[in-house]
Design a protein around this motif. Sequence first.
Motif, PDB file in Angstrom:
ATOM      1  N   ASP A 108       2.578   1.515  -3.219  1.00 19.08           N
ATOM      2  CA  ASP A 108       0.765   2.436  -4.081  1.00 19.08           C
ATOM      3  C   ASP A 108       0.921   3.473  -4.570  1.00 19.08           C
ATOM      4  OD1 ASP A 108       0.187  -0.409  -5.248  1.00 19.08           O
ATOM      5  OD2 ASP A 108      -0.992  -0.826  -3.823  1.00 19.08           O
ATOM      6  N   ARG A 109       1.088   3.980  -2.750  1.00 15.10           N
ATOM      7  CA  ARG A 109       0.509   5.489  -2.563  1.00 15.10           C
ATOM      8  C   ARG A 109       2.274   6.492  -3.372  1.00 15.10           C
ATOM      9  NH1 ARG A 109      -1.206   3.982   2.625  1.00 15.10           N
ATOM     10  NH2 ARG A 109       1.185   4.178   3.522  1.00 15.10           N
ATOM     11  N   LYS A 132       1.122  -1.630  -0.181  1.00 13.20           N
ATOM     12  CA  LYS A 132       0.269   0.313   0.115  1.00 13.20           C
ATOM     13  C   LYS A 132       1.185   1.144  -0.215  1.00 13.20           C
ATOM     14  CE  LYS A 132      -4.336  -1.599   2.095  1.00 13.20           C
ATOM     15  NZ  LYS A 132      -5.337  -1.281   3.275  1.00 13.20           N
TER      16      LYS A 132
END
Length: 100
Positions: free
Chosen positions: A7-8, A4
């Motif tokens: 992904d950010r 995550k």
Amino acid sequence: MLIKGFDRLLAAGVVYEHSDLTMDRVQATEDMTRIRAHFRQKITVNAVVVSDEESGEEVTLVKQDGRWYFTGFGQWPPPGWLLERTPVPYATPTDYPPSG
């Protein structure tokens, strides 16, 4: 959580590229090994190159119940090593844990 986080970063326009990977085994026993990886790392932010240089990492793996696990990693080599290609005292294995 790690995926995550990446992904950010990607959504924010930050891209890490690695190339020219080589690895050296520094230390190995039946149930532990240390590996140093050398690579070229390029970082761009919104298509603007902010870093393009040689870098490296050192990882330690241990074997438990027939499976290998990462126990840690850290930036390697120390500053200046890539230019000099000389060993440094604190990058060698010791019988004592780091202090300080």
